[in-house]
Write an enzyme that holds these catalytic residues in place. Structure first.
Site, PDB file in Angstrom:
ATOM      1  N   HIS A 250       0.836  -1.208   0.000  1.00 60.09           N
ATOM      2  CA  HIS A 250       0.000   0.000   0.000  1.00 60.09           C
ATOM      3  C   HIS A 250       0.866   1.251   0.000  1.00 60.09           C
ATOM      4  O   HIS A 250       0.578   2.240  -0.706  1.00 60.09           O
ATOM      5  CB  HIS A 250      -0.930  -0.022   1.216  1.00 60.09           C
ATOM      6  N   ARG A 253       2.436   2.329  -3.307  1.00 62.02           N
ATOM      7  CA  ARG A 253       1.580   2.954  -4.309  1.00 62.02           C
ATOM      8  C   ARG A 253       1.754   4.479  -4.334  1.00 62.02           C
ATOM      9  O   ARG A 253       1.585   5.107  -5.377  1.00 62.02           O
ATOM     10  CB  ARG A 253       0.130   2.597  -4.025  1.00 62.02           C
ATOM     11  N   ARG A 360      -8.911 -17.419 -16.480  1.00 64.73           N
ATOM     12  CA  ARG A 360      -8.075 -16.589 -17.363  1.00 64.73           C
ATOM     13  C   ARG A 360      -6.790 -17.333 -17.735  1.00 64.73           C
ATOM     14  O   ARG A 360      -6.326 -17.241 -18.875  1.00 64.73           O
ATOM     15  CB  ARG A 360      -7.756 -15.266 -16.683  1.00 64.73           C
ATOM     16  N   ALA A 362      -6.504 -20.615 -17.890  1.00 66.12           N
ATOM     17  CA  ALA A 362      -6.878 -21.681 -18.822  1.00 66.12           C
ATOM     18  C   ALA A 362      -7.161 -21.143 -20.213  1.00 66.12           C
ATOM     19  O   ALA A 362      -6.750 -21.729 -21.236  1.00 66.12           O
ATOM     20  CB  ALA A 362      -8.102 -22.420 -18.276  1.00 66.12           C
ATOM     21  N   TYR A 365      -3.929 -20.273 -22.275  1.00 61.66           N
ATOM     22  CA  TYR A 365      -3.101 -21.350 -22.827  1.00 61.66           C
ATOM     23  C   TYR A 365      -3.893 -22.413 -23.571  1.00 61.66           C
ATOM     24  O   TYR A 365      -3.285 -23.341 -24.120  1.00 61.66           O
ATOM     25  CB  TYR A 365      -2.311 -22.012 -21.697  1.00 61.66           C
ATOM     26  N   ARG A 407       7.946 -19.839 -10.792  1.00 67.36           N
ATOM     27  CA  ARG A 407       7.929 -19.819 -12.249  1.00 67.36           C
ATOM     28  C   ARG A 407       8.380 -21.169 -12.770  1.00 67.36           C
ATOM     29  O   ARG A 407       9.566 -21.504 -12.690  1.00 67.36           O
ATOM     30  CB  ARG A 407       8.865 -18.729 -12.796  1.00 67.36           C
ATOM     31  N   LEU A 421       1.636 -14.976  -9.168  1.00 65.49           N
ATOM     32  CA  LEU A 421       0.772 -14.656  -8.034  1.00 65.49           C
ATOM     33  C   LEU A 421      -0.685 -15.050  -8.264  1.00 65.49           C
ATOM     34  O   LEU A 421      -1.444 -15.191  -7.313  1.00 65.49           O
ATOM     35  CB  LEU A 421       0.844 -13.159  -7.717  1.00 65.49           C
TER      36      LEU A 421
END
Length: 456
Positions: A250, A253, A360, A362, A365, A407, A421
């Site tokens: 926070h 930002r 998203r 799925a 790819y 990764r 994430l």
């Protein structure tokens, strides 16, 4: 090793439990012969002794019968209370003088009487033998024994004396049952500890050992108390860490906003260069990563809120509409199969975000199609998200893709441009529901993600 004097000490429980169990079995089996002896063998009653005495007096009055052939048939049968009684005359060498045959029961009784040292009676299975009554004729010792053909019911536990193999089998089974009961008594709190430890390892920071185990006064109770204290500390540390990440994200930002504002002012002044564009791109990436970190912290910190009973299809309706639109834009198909009658306690926003991230991923790819289906079972609700993409190449990656910033080596993730994430947020949201999430490769191609949500 130093032993405490506490009677609830686990060592004392184990020692006393197994020792008492084995001692009880040995005592029960060892007492059976003693009980039989006390039941079958006792002092010679006066009426039976008088009957032998009268027979001895008759022989003493007619000693010539000892030298005649009629001895074999002498007084072998008498009446005793309306029952036939048989009398045996035995010389000093233990030979029965008035019978051709010497029964096995009589031989056994003669040994028992000789060992007892005084007149007794003994109940065999189908006959009662009593004696001896000792007397002398012409300086030679003789003995009289009597037999009554009668049967007395024996106590039920004498059955085990006559069936030793069965008795041994029952003793083994009984010992196993007692030891099993004792092992269950010790194993029950240990199983409770294991369940709590597994739940804590799976991310359920609110898992604690039940109070019944905590209140035990032995080492297991002390271990349960220590476990709960440890779990409280772990929960506080993790929550503090998440709050720290949330606070840092926070706070980041503010300078990031100032940086982007400075970039916008520079553009207005005509100071647009390739370096400025690169700075703006990296600033956008940083802003998106901070937003993901804030979302991950928010999902984990809101895990202790109260759930609401909602329809699954209605809760995910907006997410499914957005996913369907995104799939159409990429010329892919999204198949949705969710029963509208499915209702369960859930956190609407975290669950929606979890399903959104998975869909998203799925769609990104998949080659041509993606499907999502939800079914209700006895153990909970199962949601499956399937795509026909390349899948995950390494088996080790399947277990680690839900870790933050992980990764995989596969091109599926290297080319995504993300930070690892999205799936971590999905896992945190599912764990907040006390559910589980797993991923497996399809037999042909593609990835299947399972989500199991409890009904309570």
């Amino acid at each position: 090793m130093q032993l405490t004097k506490n009677p609830n000490n686990i060592f004392v429980k184990l020692l006393l439990g197994f020792w008492l169990c084995s001692s009880l079995i040995i005592a029960l089996i060892g007492m059976l012969p003693l009980l039989q002896q006390n039941h079958d063998q006792s002092e010679l009653p006066t009426p039976l002794e008088r009957m032998l005495e009268k027979s001895a007096q008759r022989i003493s009055k007619s000693p010539q019968v000892l030298d005649s052939d009629k001895l074999k048939h002498w007084s072998r049968f008498k009446e005793f209370k309306g029952r036939p009684a048989r009398i045996y005359l035995v010389d000093e060498y233990g030979k029965v003088l008035n019978s051709h045959k010497q029964s096995r029961s009589l031989r056994r009784f003669m040994l028992m009487a000789d060992e007892a040292g005084h007149p007794i009676k003994h109940q065999f299975r189908d006959e009662l033998i009593f004696g001896p009554y000792n007397f002398e004729i012409k300086g030679k010792p003789y003995s009289l024994y009597g037999r009554l053909p009668e049967h007395h019911p024996r106590p039920w536990f004498f059955f085990f004396i006559d069936n030793k193999i069965l008795t041994l089998s029952i003793a083994i089974i009984l010992s196993g049952l007692l030891c099993g009961l004792f092992a269950w008594h010790l194993g029950k709190p240990l199983r409770s500890l294991k369940r709590s430890a597994d739940a804590l390892a799976d991310g359920d920071l609110s898992s604690r050992v039940d109070m019944a185990t905590v209140k035990r006064n032995d080492e297991i109770g002390q271990l349960a108390q220590a476990f709960n204290v440890m779990a409280d500390s772990v929960e506080d540390i993790v929550n503090s860490q998440q709050r720290l990440i949330s606070d840092i994200s926070h706070e980041l930002r503010t300078p990031l906003t100032r940086l982007k504002l400075s970039l916008a002012l520079s553009r207005k002044k005509g100071q647009e260069t390739p370096e400025m564009e690169r700075i703006e791109y990296e600033a956008d990436q940083l802003e998106q990563m901070i937003a993901e970190l804030l979302e991950l912290s928010r999902v984990k910190l809101n895990a202790n809120e109260n759930k609401r009973n909602l329809e699954l299809a209605e809760t995910l309706s907006q997410v499914l509409d957005d996913a369907d639109f995104e799939a159409q834009q990429q010329q892919k198909q999204l198949h949705i199969d969710i029963d509208e009658s499915i209702v369960l306690p859930l956190y609407p926003r975290p669950l929606s975000r979890a399903v959104e991230n998975l869909l998203r991923n799925a769609i990104r790819y998949a080659n041509t199609q993606v499907s999502i289906q939800a079914t209700a079972g006895a153990n909970g609700i199962q949601i499956e998200i399937i795509d026909d993409g390349p899948g995950i190449s390494e088996e080790a990656d399947l277990e680690a893709i839900f870790k933050p910033f992980y990764r995989p080596q596969s091109a599926r993730e290297r080319e995504s441009g993300g930070w690892g994430l999205g799936l971590a947020i999905a896992k945190a949201a599912i764990q907040a529901h006390q559910g589980k999430i797993t991923a497996v490769n399809q037999p042909t191609s593609g990835l299947k993600v399972y989500i199991n949500l409890p009904l309570q």
